[in-house]
Write a protein that holds these residues in place. Structure first.
Motif, PDB file in Angstrom:
ATOM      1  N   ASP A 172      43.892  44.336  27.922  1.00  0.00           N
ATOM      2  CA  ASP A 172      42.984  44.104  29.047  1.00  0.00           C
ATOM      3  C   ASP A 172      41.603  43.698  28.544  1.00  0.00           C
ATOM      4  O   ASP A 172      40.958  42.815  29.111  1.00  0.00           O
ATOM      5  CB  ASP A 172      42.886  45.372  29.899  1.00  0.00           C
ATOM      6  CG  ASP A 172      41.924  45.207  31.062  1.00  0.00           C
ATOM      7  OD1 ASP A 172      42.201  44.357  31.931  1.00  0.00           O
ATOM      8  OD2 ASP A 172      40.895  45.916  31.099  1.00  0.00           O
ATOM      9  N   LEU A 176      39.354  40.104  29.178  1.00  0.00           N
ATOM     10  CA  LEU A 176      37.957  40.015  29.578  1.00  0.00           C
ATOM     11  C   LEU A 176      37.105  39.298  28.535  1.00  0.00           C
ATOM     12  O   LEU A 176      36.204  38.532  28.876  1.00  0.00           O
ATOM     13  CB  LEU A 176      37.409  41.411  29.846  1.00  0.00           C
ATOM     14  CG  LEU A 176      38.014  42.089  31.077  1.00  0.00           C
ATOM     15  CD1 LEU A 176      37.607  43.551  31.138  1.00  0.00           C
ATOM     16  CD2 LEU A 176      37.590  41.379  32.345  1.00  0.00           C
ATOM     17  N   SER A 340      28.705  48.605  39.816  1.00  0.00           N
ATOM     18  CA  SER A 340      29.335  47.370  40.267  1.00  0.00           C
ATOM     19  C   SER A 340      29.263  46.328  39.155  1.00  0.00           C
ATOM     20  O   SER A 340      28.178  45.829  38.839  1.00  0.00           O
ATOM     21  CB  SER A 340      28.635  46.846  41.529  1.00  0.00           C
ATOM     22  OG  SER A 340      28.742  47.778  42.585  1.00  0.00           O
ATOM     23  N   THR A 342      29.784  43.098  38.812  1.00  0.00           N
ATOM     24  CA  THR A 342      30.013  41.931  39.658  1.00  0.00           C
ATOM     25  C   THR A 342      30.491  40.715  38.883  1.00  0.00           C
ATOM     26  O   THR A 342      31.232  39.891  39.418  1.00  0.00           O
ATOM     27  CB  THR A 342      28.721  41.575  40.411  1.00  0.00           C
ATOM     28  OG1 THR A 342      27.644  41.398  39.479  1.00  0.00           O
ATOM     29  CG2 THR A 342      28.344  42.689  41.378  1.00  0.00           C
ATOM     30  N   GLY A 345      34.193  41.252  38.564  1.00  0.00           N
ATOM     31  CA  GLY A 345      34.886  41.665  39.771  1.00  0.00           C
ATOM     32  C   GLY A 345      35.507  43.045  39.717  1.00  0.00           C
ATOM     33  O   GLY A 345      36.553  43.288  40.316  1.00  0.00           O
ATOM     34  N   ARG A 346      34.860  43.986  39.027  1.00  0.00           N
ATOM     35  CA  ARG A 346      35.383  45.347  38.934  1.00  0.00           C
ATOM     36  C   ARG A 346      34.288  46.363  39.273  1.00  0.00           C
ATOM     37  O   ARG A 346      33.104  46.041  39.279  1.00  0.00           O
ATOM     38  CB  ARG A 346      35.930  45.633  37.535  1.00  0.00           C
ATOM     39  CG  ARG A 346      37.084  44.731  37.119  1.00  0.00           C
ATOM     40  CD  ARG A 346      37.682  45.164  35.798  1.00  0.00           C
ATOM     41  NE  ARG A 346      38.725  44.257  35.350  1.00  0.00           N
ATOM     42  CZ  ARG A 346      39.513  44.467  34.298  1.00  0.00           C
ATOM     43  NH1 ARG A 346      39.350  45.568  33.569  1.00  0.00           N
ATOM     44  NH2 ARG A 346      40.436  43.599  33.954  1.00  0.00           N
ATOM     45  N   THR A 347      34.721  47.584  39.528  1.00  0.00           N
ATOM     46  CA  THR A 347      33.807  48.690  39.794  1.00  0.00           C
ATOM     47  C   THR A 347      34.180  49.865  38.907  1.00  0.00           C
ATOM     48  O   THR A 347      35.339  50.280  38.881  1.00  0.00           O
ATOM     49  CB  THR A 347      33.864  49.115  41.266  1.00  0.00           C
ATOM     50  OG1 THR A 347      33.484  48.011  42.093  1.00  0.00           O
ATOM     51  CG2 THR A 347      32.910  50.277  41.531  1.00  0.00           C
ATOM     52  N   ALA A 348      33.210  50.383  38.178  1.00  0.00           N
ATOM     53  CA  ALA A 348      33.438  51.530  37.295  1.00  0.00           C
ATOM     54  C   ALA A 348      32.905  52.788  37.964  1.00  0.00           C
ATOM     55  O   ALA A 348      31.810  52.789  38.529  1.00  0.00           O
ATOM     56  CB  ALA A 348      32.739  51.319  35.953  1.00  0.00           C
ATOM     57  N   GLY A 395      38.502  53.107  36.747  1.00  0.00           N
ATOM     58  CA  GLY A 395      38.456  52.041  37.736  1.00  0.00           C
ATOM     59  C   GLY A 395      38.139  50.670  37.195  1.00  0.00           C
ATOM     60  O   GLY A 395      38.325  49.673  37.888  1.00  0.00           O
ATOM     61  N   ALA A 396      37.656  50.564  35.970  1.00  0.00           N
ATOM     62  CA  ALA A 396      37.264  49.270  35.414  1.00  0.00           C
ATOM     63  C   ALA A 396      38.114  48.874  34.227  1.00  0.00           C
ATOM     64  O   ALA A 396      37.760  47.974  33.468  1.00  0.00           O
ATOM     65  CB  ALA A 396      35.793  49.284  35.011  1.00  0.00           C
ATOM     66  N   GLY A 397      39.247  49.564  34.032  1.00  0.00           N
ATOM     67  CA  GLY A 397      40.118  49.216  32.917  1.00  0.00           C
ATOM     68  C   GLY A 397      39.474  49.497  31.577  1.00  0.00           C
ATOM     69  O   GLY A 397      38.851  50.536  31.364  1.00  0.00           O
TER      70      GLY A 397
END
Length: 514
Positions: A172, A176, A340, A342, A345-348, A395-397
């Motif tokens: 993952d 990114l 956020s 942004t 496109g993820r949220t930690a 939540g953000a991998g």
């Protein structure tokens, strides 16, 4: 621009979705286009992204390629390779692809030492061949992927240096890294800002400032009780109960190392006290401040809910009009964070807890100023600390932060004066109080945190800078007291002028003595 960046991230994702965890190494990227082919090649609108992760031993490389030939080019794909050669020149094949249709790989290449040198010197390129262009329809040199040149500050540079050596640890994270490295310089800088720890300072600040909110309320009660709410002539009773409620609003300006935030901290405090003599009183209070800091421009927030015990004492020294007030407190705080990200496109999200400690001592001397007013110069010394437990974001991998346990300390000295102007009323006494002080931070909570990402063992230093050292402490209050032993106060308390931090607190206080 952001949309195209996210689309490139989605395309790059196809490169690694089927890949098992690879050995850590160095990432190289090739941007494939027809414009990179030598003169005479037939035009083609096809584009692609290639990646190569060279392991740390320099003996093996993992290769992946995605392209859109099937979508934009009616000419069938016939071959795909890595070639040896400089930009714009044709060279021999050094690694063929068994199937040139997208997505290609992951493929493992036992790369020879000579081609490791060629790779490091930019002398390898990825090439896709079609029937229309059998010599090469699109190509791109394999270039070392580096985010560090896009960093705009020390914290961004720290996370960039960590990311630049984190390829291959996590699939993952590789996705990114490829997506970020194929974006624009602006979006790279935004991603570095999102992935850094520029909001981590908020937890420690919330912890120590929640304790300061409690201390201010208790010190104000100690002063009002000692003075009898007026000029010290009223009997305040042996026992007392008191309560206070209000809200503290903070504004934190951003710096190159820390994100700015707007905070609010409503609180409630209640307690009991006992008078040992006409000039000595002590008490115990329980407080509950609930702070929320919303990060400016980026979204996200940090919350801290504190439960605190505060003990206080207030004592006059003989006939000298000198008084000593002191507090000692301990609290338990539960934190939640939302960041956020942004750009990707993820949220930690994160959750942790901590303990807070605080103590303050204030020495003042009251004297008459004119017919009715009194002035009380004072000196105040305060110390607070917050111990934050370590945690990992979810939540953000792979790019969630791994935050170690750490302590934030804050202490200051203050000199100032309070002017009280009482007036007699039919029901008791009404007093206006005005405060002006100069505050100097002795310890600002500055330092560094050795932070990491969930998907990489490589750590980086997150800088905690703290606010400016100097600020003005201003306050105003209306104090109403009755002969039956009730005192009610409505007050404003503000810290103004500190670099990157302003605080305004409105509170209401009531006490009963009997």
């Amino acid at each position: 621009m952001r949309k195209s960046f996210l689309l490139s991230g989605a395309a790059a994702g196809a490169l690694i979705m089927l890949c098992a965890q690879a050995q850590a190494g160095t990432l190289y990227i090739s941007r494939l286009s027809n414009a990179n082919e030598p003169a005479g090649t037939a035009p083609s609108a096809a584009t692609g992204i290639g990646s190569l992760i060279l392991n740390d031993a320099g003996t093996s490389a993992t290769v992946r390629v995605t392209h859109n030939e099937a979508l934009v080019n009616p000419s069938p794909v016939i071959l795909g390779h890595i070639h040896r050669g400089p930009q714009g020149a044709n060279g021999p094949v050094v690694f063929p692809f068994p199937n040139p249709n997208s997505p290609i790989g992951p493929l493992v290449w036992a790369i020879p030492a000579a081609d490791v040198t060629n790779l490091q010197n930019g002398l390898l390129y990825t090439n896709i061949h079609t029937q229309q262009n059998p010599g090469g329809d699109m190509r791109g040199q394999l270039i070392r992927a580096l985010l560090a040149p896009s960093a705009t500050g020390g914290t961004q540079l720290a996370v960039a240096n960590a990311l630049d050596v984190s390829a291959g640890y996590d699939t993952d994270l590789d996705l990114l890294l490829i997506a970020v490295n194929t974006g624009t310089a602006t979006l790279k800088a935004q991603a570095l800002d999102d992935l850094s720890g520029r909001t981590l300072y908020l937890l420690g600040r919330e912890g120590v400032e929640s304790m300061w909110t409690m201390e201010r309320s208790v010190l104000a009660h100690a002063q009002a009780t000692r003075m009898g709410g007026t000029d010290g002539t009223r009997d305040v009773g042996k026992f007392g109960i008191f309560a206070s409620a209000g809200s503290d609003v903070t504004m934190r300006d951003p710096s190159t190392e820390e994100s700015g935030a707007r905070g609010s901290r409503p609180y409630f405090l209640g307690g009991v006290d006992y008078s040992f003599s006409d000039s000595a009183r002590a008490g115990l209070a329980f407080g509950y401040p609930s702070g929320k800091n919303r990060v400016k421009f980026r979204g996200g927030e940090t919350k801290g809910e504190t439960k605190a015990l505060q003990a206080y004492f207030s004592a006059g020294i003989g006939e000298s009009n000198v008084a000593v007030d002191g507090t000692l407190g301990y609290g338990w705080t539960d934190f939640t964070t939302t960041r956020s990200l942004t750009s990707i496109g993820r949220t930690a999200t994160g959750a942790t807890s901590g303990n807070t400690f605080g103590g303050a001592i204030k020495v003042s001397m009251s004297s008459k100023m004119g017919e009715n007013a009194r002035i009380s110069p004072y000196a105040l010394l305060d110390y607070r600390s917050a111990d934050i437990k370590g945690y990992s974001e979810g939540g953000a991998g792979s790019v969630g932060l791994v935050v170690p346990g750490h302590k934030v300390k804050n202490s200051f000295g203050e000199l100032g004066a309070v002017v009280s102007v009482p007036s007699t009323q039919s029901w008791g006494m009404l007093s206006g109080q005005f405060q002006l002080g100069y505050t100097y931070l002795l310890e600002r909570g500055a330092g560094t945190l050795t932070t990491g990402l969930v998907g990489s063992p490589v750590t980086f230093q997150t800088v905690l800078t703290g606010p400016g050292r100097s600020a003005a402490h201003v306050g105003a209050a209306a104090v109403a007291s009755t002969s039956e032993g009730m005192t009610a106060t409505l007050a404003y308390d503000g810290m103004i002028g500190a670099t990157r931090l302003t605080s305004h607190m409105i509170s209401a206080h009531i006490s009963f003595a009997f």
